[in-house]
Design an enzyme around this catalytic site. Structure first.
Site, mmCIF file in Angstrom:
data_model
loop_
_atom_site.group_PDB
_atom_site.id
_atom_site.type_symbol
_atom_site.label_atom_id
_atom_site.label_comp_id
_atom_site.label_asym_id
_atom_site.label_seq_id
_atom_site.Cartn_x
_atom_site.Cartn_y
_atom_site.Cartn_z
ATOM 1 N N HIS A 86 79.675 55.735 91.720
ATOM 2 C CA HIS A 86 78.908 55.632 90.456
ATOM 3 C C HIS A 86 78.590 57.038 89.703
ATOM 4 O O HIS A 86 77.883 57.102 88.742
ATOM 5 C CB HIS A 86 77.296 55.229 90.826
ATOM 6 C CG HIS A 86 76.766 56.032 92.107
ATOM 7 N ND1 HIS A 86 76.137 55.169 93.035
ATOM 8 C CD2 HIS A 86 76.535 57.294 92.261
ATOM 9 C CE1 HIS A 86 75.739 55.889 93.942
ATOM 10 N NE2 HIS A 86 75.852 57.084 93.449
ATOM 11 N N TYR A 109 83.397 72.022 95.483
ATOM 12 C CA TYR A 109 84.899 71.653 95.456
ATOM 13 C C TYR A 109 85.702 72.887 94.876
ATOM 14 O O TYR A 109 86.944 72.699 94.852
ATOM 15 C CB TYR A 109 84.950 70.449 94.611
ATOM 16 C CG TYR A 109 84.411 69.295 94.925
ATOM 17 C CD1 TYR A 109 83.855 69.015 96.378
ATOM 18 C CD2 TYR A 109 83.615 68.205 94.088
ATOM 19 C CE1 TYR A 109 82.822 67.779 96.545
ATOM 20 C CE2 TYR A 109 82.768 67.455 94.513
ATOM 21 C CZ TYR A 109 82.579 67.215 95.705
ATOM 22 O OH TYR A 109 81.729 65.998 96.047
#
Length: 488
Positions: free
Chosen positions: A171, A258
């Protein structure tokens, strides 16, 4: 219509309830069967009571069963939804704790980075067991909807090795779009049209239109910097927007782990994060949140049961993809969303074998992806770093090759920015030994890892991280909830 949906990991009480009520918002689906399965009989009975209450309160013919026998639950299922967390919070705590000893400060640790890679090692053998059962006992052509992280690795394994029709669902895109609509002053997120493309948790808003008017980088930067809340909570995302020219779908905390630039120096981490909520970058934030949420469900179960007595309101159907995909496949009503699938040319400048997240349309013919998208070069470069880690991680998880696993961790962007090769080799040994009960593929490698650890000279430290908060008690959570309610 009458068909069967199996939910694996159904003991995730809140999420299972949301999926269930979303699906029952589709009028044609009132007569279907939900088969719940989980390793925890206790959690299964909790969620079954809640769903049975919803069914009886709404006078529905819907059937709900619950069993710890996964194969029984999957028998005859047309759709299988997975939201499992292999190893639970015990293993997850090690995903955060052990890397901290080597200076790696994660906010979430469930996608890549040291924690996400080990999470994948625990999940993938189990995912492949699911796929074996699906092939053998589910309805022919059954579709596997994976909600579990690490999204790309799990989906990659299910498609490449599990040989099951699989789509990964997240989502993040919807939440990012809601933010953009808000900063641009839209009355509703529906006024915003967008194309997002990339990989899960590194998907990029490559095209934006508000009521048909194209939105450029400068306008979007100015809108975020002027917003009284997001300008503080999304400092890292805004910085990436300025440099890359496009906004990332993922939260400030997720995105920070990340990349190799924002969490590598402990003294600079707090510059880029916000402590108002875990998702904005707190050390081990999602672990704390998950622990508190688990405790909350245990003690507040009577309230959850009472809320289940309310009528289902289709106007409150969530934007989680699952119910909309099932509706499109079964009724032909077209649904547009962003899905995790094997690339195969959908994104021109990412590898064919990668699991990408990109726009697609669903109807009776299946999920049909929009192909020929080229993402900005900087976005592609960032995605490529993660894809290379994901590929090695999946292959290591399937083969039980601990040397390949170490190379995957070594090539992780944040790990590589913080740790030396010697530290990475020891850290992986330590994590594999600590989590051996959930890593059957590494059983033969554990004794040698223990021997190396006994002789190691690599120094570690006990470190809570740059921005850690303690887990709140139920009484503290109740007090905070009451204070917020009173303030409103």
């Amino acid at each position: 219509m009458s068909f069967k949906i199996a939910i694996i990991g159904a003991g995730s009480v809140g999420f299972t309830k949301k999926l269930f009520t979303d699906i029952l918002c589709v009028p044609e689906f009132r007569d279907i069967e939900f088969a719940l399965t989980d390793m925890s009989e206790h959690n299964l009975q909790m969620i079954k009571q809640i769903l049975d209450t919803i069914v009886s309160s709404n006078k529905l013919p819907t059937k709900v069963t619950a069993t710890t026998n996964r194969r029984e639950a999957l028998t005859g299922a047309r759709y299988i939804i997975s939201c499992v967390r292999v190893g639970g919070l015990e293993a997850y705590a090690d995903d955060i704790r052990i890397p901290l000893k080597y200076g790696i400060d994660q906010c979430v640790g469930d996608t890549i980075c040291a924690g996400g890679i080990l999470y994948g090692q625990r999940n993938i053998p189990v995912i492949l067991d699911f796929c074996k059962d699906i092939r053998e006992v589910a309805e022919p052509g059954a579709k596997f909807l994976n909600y579990a992280n690490p999204m790309a690795m799990n989906t990659w394994a299910a498609i490449e090795y599990g040989k099951v029709d699989t789509v990964g669902l997240c989502h993040g895109v919807q939440h990012g779009a809601e933010q953009i609509a808000e900063v641009l002053g839209a009355k509703s997120p529906a006024e915003l049209d967008y194309i997002c493309s990339g990989i899960n948790h590194q998907t990029w808003f490559v095209d934006l239109k508000l009521n048909g008017r194209k939105i450029g980088k400068d306008e979007l930067v100015a809108a975020f910097e002027a917003h009284p809340v997001f300008s503080q909570q999304e400092k890292l995302r805004i910085d990436v927007l300025k440099r890359f020219g496009v906004y990332s779908t993922e939260s400030n905390g997720h995105l920070s782990e990340y990349l190799p630039w924002y969490r590598k120096r402990p003294e600079e981490i707090t510059k880029w994060i916000d402590m108002s909520d875990w998702i904005h970058g707190e050390t081990g934030g999602y672990l704390r949140h998950s622990t508190e949420t688990r405790n909350w469900f245990e003690t507040e179960f009577p309230q959850f049961l009472t809320s289940a007595e309310k009528p289902i309101d289709p106007s409150k159907r969530s934007n989680e993809h699952a119910s909309h995909i099932l509706e499109a496949l079964e009724t032909g009503r077209v649904y547009r969303g962003h899905f995790n699938v094997k690339n195969n040319g959908v994104i021109t400048n990412l590898p064919a074998d990668a699991i990408i997240e990109s726009p697609g349309f669903v109807d009776r013919f299946g999920i049909n992806m929009v192909s020929g998208i080229t993402i900005p070069e900087a976005c592609a470069a960032t995605c490529m770093a993660s894809i290379n880690v994901q590929r090695m991680s999946v292959h290591a998880a399937v083969s039980g090759d601990i040397d390949l696993l170490k190379l995957a961790v070594l090539h992780d962007p944040l790990v590589g920015a913080v740790s030396t090769p010697e530290e990475v080799w020891q850290m992986v040994d330590e994590m594999v030994v600590a989590q051996a009960r959930w890593l059957p593929q590494y059983a033969d490698a554990v004794p040698a890892a223990k021997e190396r650890l006994a002789k190691s000279t690599v120094k570690t430290r006990e470190w809570a991280g740059a921005a850690r908060r303690k887990v709140r008690s139920i009484d503290e959570l109740r007090a905070e909830k009451a204070a917020l309610k009173q303030a409103v």
